[in-house]
Scaffold this motif. Structure first.
Motif, mmCIF file in Angstrom:
data_model
loop_
_atom_site.group_PDB
_atom_site.id
_atom_site.type_symbol
_atom_site.label_atom_id
_atom_site.label_comp_id
_atom_site.label_asym_id
_atom_site.label_seq_id
_atom_site.Cartn_x
_atom_site.Cartn_y
_atom_site.Cartn_z
ATOM 1 N N LEU A 143 0.849 -1.184 0.000
ATOM 2 C CA LEU A 143 0.000 0.000 0.000
ATOM 3 C C LEU A 143 0.887 1.238 0.000
ATOM 4 N N LEU A 144 0.679 2.132 -0.957
ATOM 5 C CA LEU A 144 1.482 3.335 -1.051
ATOM 6 C C LEU A 144 1.119 4.323 0.048
ATOM 7 N N ASP A 145 2.047 5.223 0.339
ATOM 8 C CA ASP A 145 1.836 6.242 1.361
ATOM 9 C C ASP A 145 1.113 7.445 0.778
ATOM 10 N N GLY A 146 0.267 8.055 1.568
ATOM 11 C CA GLY A 146 -0.360 9.322 1.236
ATOM 12 C C GLY A 146 -1.473 9.223 0.213
ATOM 13 N N PHE A 147 -2.342 10.224 0.244
ATOM 14 C CA PHE A 147 -3.497 10.247 -0.649
ATOM 15 C C PHE A 147 -3.084 10.267 -2.114
ATOM 16 N N GLU A 148 -2.202 11.196 -2.489
ATOM 17 C CA GLU A 148 -1.857 11.334 -3.905
ATOM 18 C C GLU A 148 -1.164 10.080 -4.442
ATOM 19 N N GLY A 149 -0.280 9.480 -3.649
ATOM 20 C CA GLY A 149 0.375 8.247 -4.078
ATOM 21 C C GLY A 149 -0.625 7.124 -4.284
ATOM 22 N N GLN A 150 -1.560 6.987 -3.349
ATOM 23 C CA GLN A 150 -2.578 5.947 -3.474
ATOM 24 C C GLN A 150 -3.508 6.216 -4.651
ATOM 25 N N ALA A 151 -3.924 7.468 -4.816
ATOM 26 C CA ALA A 151 -4.854 7.790 -5.895
ATOM 27 C C ALA A 151 -4.218 7.555 -7.263
ATOM 28 N N LYS A 152 -2.981 7.982 -7.441
ATOM 29 C CA LYS A 152 -2.294 7.766 -8.723
ATOM 30 C C LYS A 152 -2.150 6.276 -9.006
ATOM 31 N N THR A 190 -16.970 5.682 -9.859
ATOM 32 C CA THR A 190 -17.362 5.910 -8.480
ATOM 33 C C THR A 190 -16.067 6.003 -7.681
ATOM 34 N N VAL A 191 -15.933 7.080 -6.924
ATOM 35 C CA VAL A 191 -14.713 7.357 -6.173
ATOM 36 C C VAL A 191 -15.053 7.450 -4.695
ATOM 37 N N LEU A 192 -14.202 6.840 -3.882
ATOM 38 C CA LEU A 192 -14.332 6.914 -2.431
ATOM 39 C C LEU A 192 -13.070 7.551 -1.864
ATOM 40 N N VAL A 193 -13.237 8.532 -0.984
ATOM 41 C CA VAL A 193 -12.103 9.160 -0.308
ATOM 42 C C VAL A 193 -12.321 9.067 1.197
ATOM 43 N N ALA A 194 -11.230 9.000 1.939
ATOM 44 C CA ALA A 194 -11.317 8.886 3.389
ATOM 45 C C ALA A 194 -11.558 10.240 4.056
ATOM 46 N N GLU A 195 -11.100 11.295 3.430
ATOM 47 C CA GLU A 195 -11.213 12.637 4.010
ATOM 48 C C GLU A 195 -11.799 13.596 2.984
ATOM 49 N N THR A 196 -12.775 14.392 3.378
ATOM 50 C CA THR A 196 -13.341 15.362 2.444
ATOM 51 C C THR A 196 -12.300 16.372 1.986
ATOM 52 N N ARG A 239 -10.065 18.083 -2.986
ATOM 53 C CA ARG A 239 -9.319 19.078 -3.775
ATOM 54 C C ARG A 239 -8.051 18.477 -4.389
ATOM 55 N N LYS A 240 -7.498 17.441 -3.776
ATOM 56 C CA LYS A 240 -6.346 16.745 -4.355
ATOM 57 C C LYS A 240 -6.781 15.791 -5.470
ATOM 58 N N TYR A 241 -8.004 15.292 -5.357
ATOM 59 C CA TYR A 241 -8.528 14.357 -6.343
ATOM 60 C C TYR A 241 -8.849 15.032 -7.673
ATOM 61 N N LEU A 242 -9.399 16.225 -7.634
ATOM 62 C CA LEU A 242 -9.885 16.878 -8.852
ATOM 63 C C LEU A 242 -8.822 17.015 -9.943
ATOM 64 N N PRO A 243 -7.571 17.427 -9.649
ATOM 65 C CA PRO A 243 -6.558 17.471 -10.715
ATOM 66 C C PRO A 243 -6.221 16.078 -11.275
ATOM 67 N N LEU A 244 -6.277 15.066 -10.428
ATOM 68 C CA LEU A 244 -6.028 13.697 -10.904
ATOM 69 C C LEU A 244 -7.150 13.246 -11.832
ATOM 70 N N ALA A 277 -8.918 15.175 -13.672
ATOM 71 C CA ALA A 277 -8.728 15.914 -14.929
ATOM 72 C C ALA A 277 -7.660 15.258 -15.797
ATOM 73 N N LYS A 278 -6.652 14.677 -15.161
ATOM 74 C CA LYS A 278 -5.567 14.014 -15.907
ATOM 75 C C LYS A 278 -6.000 12.646 -16.442
ATOM 76 N N TYR A 279 -6.530 11.815 -15.579
ATOM 77 C CA TYR A 279 -6.852 10.436 -15.963
ATOM 78 C C TYR A 279 -8.195 10.308 -16.676
ATOM 79 N N LEU A 280 -9.107 11.223 -16.429
ATOM 80 C CA LEU A 280 -10.457 11.141 -16.990
ATOM 81 C C LEU A 280 -10.804 12.454 -17.684
ATOM 82 N N ALA A 281 -9.933 12.881 -18.583
ATOM 83 C CA ALA A 281 -10.070 14.183 -19.252
ATOM 84 C C ALA A 281 -11.373 14.302 -20.031
#
Length: 129
Positions: A45-54, A78-84, A88-93, A95-99
């Motif tokens: 399991l990768l560390d941190g939100f951005e590492g896990q999301a990528k 369908t996306v699940l996040v642990a923290e609301t 804001r970190k998810y939205l740029p991802l 945009a990149k992966y689901l343009a």
């Protein structure tokens, strides 16, 4: 509508816990994926939100490709996040992966089934003709 393919463990993605489910099922010209998380192909399991999301999006890409589709073929996520706060970190991802901007549902959840998870994504994609 009949199931035409179960994709249990494509190369490049971690094995499902307990090998209890398929990473994807192809049925009726659609690919339905299981939730993909920020786990490397060797099961770490990768560390941190951005590492896990990528990593989760990279896993989703591999699973879709094993079924004959790609991220551009996704029509619903369908996306699940642990923290609301991580939205804001998810939205740029996204945009990149689901343009192409598929339909999307986003949930903030109290807990995941596995401790340490911060992000999960599943998708429905249309197989290219």
């Amino acid at each position: 509508m009949s199931v035409t393919k179960f994709v249990t463990h494509p190369d490049g993605v971690h094995q499902p816990p307990g090998n209890a489910f398929s990473h994807a099922v192809v049925a009726g010209g659609l690919v339905h994926t299981s939730g993909q998380v920020g786990m490397s192909p060797d099961g770490l399991l990768l560390d941190g939100f951005e590492g896990q999301a990528k990593q989760a999006f990279e896993n989703l890409k591999v699973v879709l490709e094993a079924c004959g589709a790609g991220l551009a073929d996704v029509v619903k996520v369908t996306v699940l996040v642990a923290e609301t706060a991580d939205v804001r970190k998810y939205l740029p991802l996204a945009a990149k992966y689901l343009a192409h901007r598929p339909a999307s549902t986003l949930h903030a959840v109290k807990a995941f089934a596995m401790p340490g998870l911060l992000f999960e994504v599943d998708a429905v994609a249309v197989l290219p003709r």
